[in-house]
Design an enzyme around this catalytic site. Sequence first.
Site, PDB file in Angstrom:
ATOM      1  N   HIS A 281      -3.691  -5.167   0.777  1.00 58.97           N
ATOM      2  CA  HIS A 281      -3.084  -5.668   2.017  1.00 58.97           C
ATOM      3  C   HIS A 281      -3.436  -7.137   2.250  1.00 58.97           C
ATOM      4  CE1 HIS A 281      -2.221  -1.666   3.941  1.00 58.97           C
ATOM      5  NE2 HIS A 281      -3.218  -1.264   3.186  1.00 58.97           N
TER       6      HIS A 281
ATOM      7  N   CYS B 228       0.836  -1.203   0.000  1.00 62.17           N
ATOM      8  CA  CYS B 228       0.000   0.000   0.000  1.00 62.17           C
ATOM      9  C   CYS B 228       0.875   1.258   0.000  1.00 62.17           C
ATOM     10  CB  CYS B 228      -0.970  -0.036   1.179  1.00 62.17           C
ATOM     11  SG  CYS B 228      -2.361   1.095   0.972  1.00 62.17           S
TER      12      CYS B 228
ATOM     13  N   GLU C  36      -2.131  -8.874   4.564  1.00 65.93           N
ATOM     14  CA  GLU C  36      -2.050  -9.098   6.018  1.00 65.93           C
ATOM     15  C   GLU C  36      -3.358  -8.754   6.722  1.00 65.93           C
ATOM     16  OE1 GLU C  36      -1.018  -6.438   4.556  1.00 65.93           O
ATOM     17  OE2 GLU C  36      -1.179  -4.695   5.875  1.00 65.93           O
TER      18      GLU C  36
END
Lengths: 755, 255, 135
Positions: B217, B88, B219
């Site tokens: 993302h 990002c 994660e």
Amino acid sequence: MANAATNVALRPDELQRIAEKLGREPTVVELHAFDAQWSEHCSYKSSRHHLKNLPTTGPSVILGPAEDSGILYIGDHNGERYGVVIAHESHNHPSQVVPFEGAATGIGGIVRDVVCMGAEVIAVADPLRFGRVEDPSSHQRYVAQGAVDGISAYGNAIGVPNIAGDVYFDERFDDNCLVNVVAMGLVKESEIIHSYAPKDANGWDIVLVGKATDPSGFGGASFSSLTLDAADEESNKGAVQVPDPFLKNVLMRASYRVFAYLRERKLTVGFKDLGAGGIMGCSAEICSAGGYGATIDLDAVNLAVENLKPEVIAIGETQERLIWVLPPEITADVLRIYNDEYTLPEIAHNARAVVIGKVTSDPRYVLRYRGETVMDVDIEFLTGSIRDELPYTQPQVPPGAGERPLVTGVQLDELLERVLGHRDVCSREYLYRRYDGVVRGCTVLERGAGDAGVLAPVPGSPLGVALAVAGNPRFAKLDPQLAAEHAVYEAVRAVVAVGGRPVGLTDCLNFGNPRKPDHLGEFVVAIDGLARAAAAFGTPYVSGNVSLYNESAGGKAIPASPIVACVGAFDDVSRVVTMPFKAAGSILYFIGRPQAALGGSVLLDELGRHESVLPRIDYDLVRAQHALMARAADANLLRASHKLGNGGLLVALCEMAFPTLRRGHAPIGVQLDEPWQWTHGAVGDLEALFAETGGFVVEVAANDVEAFEGFADDVEGVWEIGVTIDRPVLAVDTEAFDLHRLRDVWSAPLREVYP
Amino acid sequence: MSKRIAVLVFPGTNSEEETVRLLRACGGDAHLVHWSHGKLLPGFDAYVLPGGFAYEDRIRAGAIAAHDEMMDYVIEGARAGKLVYGICNGAQILLEAGLVPGTGEVRRPTAAFTRNGPVPHFINTHVWLKLAVDPQRSPMLRGLERDALIPAWASHGEGRLAASEAELRALREGGHVAFVYAHADGSVDDTAIPNQAALGCAALVNREGNVLAMMPHPERDGWTFNHPDRRRGNAILEPSGGAVFFRSFVQAVNA
Amino acid sequence: MTQRMCAITLKIPDNAAYTTLTTLQRLGLPVARVERSEIWVVDDAGDADDFAARMERNETLFNPNKHRLAVLDANAPRAGEMWIEETGAHAPHGRRRYVGWRLLDRDGKPADRALLREAAERLLCNPAIEKAHYA
């Protein structure tokens, strides 16, 4: 109205009381200090004595409503007791005037309330009430867009996920929007930091940290307590602060570093957010709450511009500031963390941590400026409670039109489309997708995935936390007391719907002018309703806020708006239940009670009919149903669940089906039995399908039916209403509606406002 | 001994904790390195730039951070072949630093992840990333299957790949488009792209394959609890979903 | 058609200009002061006073608590200034937006064209998405 001579809002009797106590005329600084501390915003002078009726204790309460935030116990991990810190506030007046900055500042302020308890901020939520937004060039549209963008810009930048919220649109919010904000933090019970100077703090340092003080936000506290006048808007813009989420991001992380430093040394200190009343309000309250006085040197304050008047330095509400009370031997280390390691002065102009004064054993509050004492008052007199006993009248609840089944002459498909496209029902996705809902990586249920937002906030632990908000203005227009009960019921129900255990509440009470007996009457009965429902659910209030004077100069007030947030806990978040249907061939149950009560419903609003009574809440029945939901969720028997809310049963079913229509998924529809088969004619079909009586729809796999019905055996109000099917249709008996079309109707309305 | 991964924290970074946590769960020896301690960076074997708003995105997203002293070490490491992964805002910084696509000079960007289209607003939406190159194209991708589909969150206001026509052609032909946006079933079309990114691009890789810039993302959908309907039985605390990419990255670092 | 221009600047400390200054100095450029403004060029803007009043009423662009507005005489950067335009940006019809950067040296002298160009190429303009306009 502001007193023209002094530019303060204190009344003549209050001015006289101050002069008598001081034995002299107050200085200019003192005048502004009392103006802020004794404003409705800070003192709750006309509301506090009514609030004492709210239940605030219980086994889940670690800290009740005494400090900047409350704390609720959620469970243990590795031998530590974990709590969630929760705070709830309004930023209504500023958001009506300068919506982007006003709403952003709201998030900034509520986040500080949570940080200062020693917590890491883990979530925010935003209950919003806007006026009519249909006209693209209206101020109402501008407010609705600006406030959402402000919340988004601030929350996203500081890295706190927005996991819950709601929005209603109504002409009675045209002149007074409501921007309520909720923030939640995580803290170990053993590591809580309090908002008061601790034992033996005499002579300790008072340290101001954050943004350089500027002239913005001077007069903010009393501004919040004035009626909004269109002509005043221009001058009131000066009272609105300028938020800086970038600085806040760094300030939060630096403060977390200080928390770690304090933990290593096992030190007890005081920490408090600067809000209304600025440096004066915060330093006086943190010292007074510990039984001390304070001496502050205004010349030590880091300023953004030269030559600010002492009253502006002392009382102005510049954002992004906090105050520590620290033992002098660690002050240098704390200053080094903020100023050198986290480089605050390089983040924003002259931002830093500085020592501005000392805690004193003498209970006086003293301000010095350029060698002179500009304020010297009894600290208890400044911060102690004051009270205005104002008269009120009992609101008239309109009599209901009775129990006759509704006849509309309109086809069901048209009714359903109109309800799905209603401003209080249609998809909120265009609004909330502007918010980062998943930063921090702990999000279990983001907005849209379930009725409450859910987090797994403790790394390595199955503990979960849920958060939901509620407050229905259509209900409140009919009956503020019962609407307040419904606000609690709906917030609690949302937590139950996702499999959570409700542990506590916050409330934000947004009302009109307390000096008008009918407005104050609504406030008083709403508190009765909030108290009754919370007692029934065993969910105490640990934090809250009152916002009065939500009235335009023309005397137009908002509908009574008691807005409630409910915190839920999970011992094991693997028991969470999501909203979308999972498979065709499941059995659908309605857990609730059909009532011939369409009052306040979206259906009647859509038909332009307002007569009728609100659904009643049978607490014994509801508690039994919630216990059933908990047992069924714990036994993994619920494939999907959704609470009934705005729009009623059919809307709930549609919302469970819509996510399955996304590309790459197998669509799942509904075959609903004819309502008569399960209502047995106790209510009309339209009441069964559209009444907003509460309750849940759940999806149970065919081979779990026996186990589920075993749990449900002794629970009233569990009705098998249909099955899920493998086609994208919603079929009610023999009438079938195309779910793709219904989804388009439901999706479209807010897209124009939030493209 | 496993190799050490530095997760860089600039002022304004906001996704550092969850990035470190998932790297560790995937076997990485990951550590936060804060902007006041940038001099420690040469001692690390790989660099991860997490999401956020470094330096408030002043001037442009990633522009100031690309000139931060910490990036001197990252650029030096990238030249020496160390693995660098930006997520990002971290991806935006890598583009501004000229490391990705790496078709120009250092700190002379040739492409950008910029303001979303068609409306220039922040979006937070769940997406699927489809591997668009051969897994052998980069060591970080070797742990993935061909056409791998990875769940992630697009959470950005400026994620649209933009560059000149000539540069876009070079990116396509040079195999720089590592991931494209896809639907849940792996199909690819314009409606799968949340931000009108050119080439449907969600992640770019440099020529050498050691620097990767990814807008979404992984994660944030990297554990079973992030996506509870993925669970089988009651286990919910394991890495899953987007973790598949983190695992592949950690394997490449430790190889 | 009357085209009119205005510059909106911050009256509170401009942290972005400050960071830009320190970054340019880190790059070794002889800059001592950076002024940042938001430039609007509006077609069909009518009378000058009326134009300023209308822009100040546009709450999305202008907040009197933060901003100051000046009507410009020329549709071009001043000495020492460049305007950065986002190419392919979705500006509302009849309106163009630029970010104005004015660089001054230690003696308060405006930067020359070569210095501006270097500042643009090395920091202020990403040519993939932006275009720099000089005086």
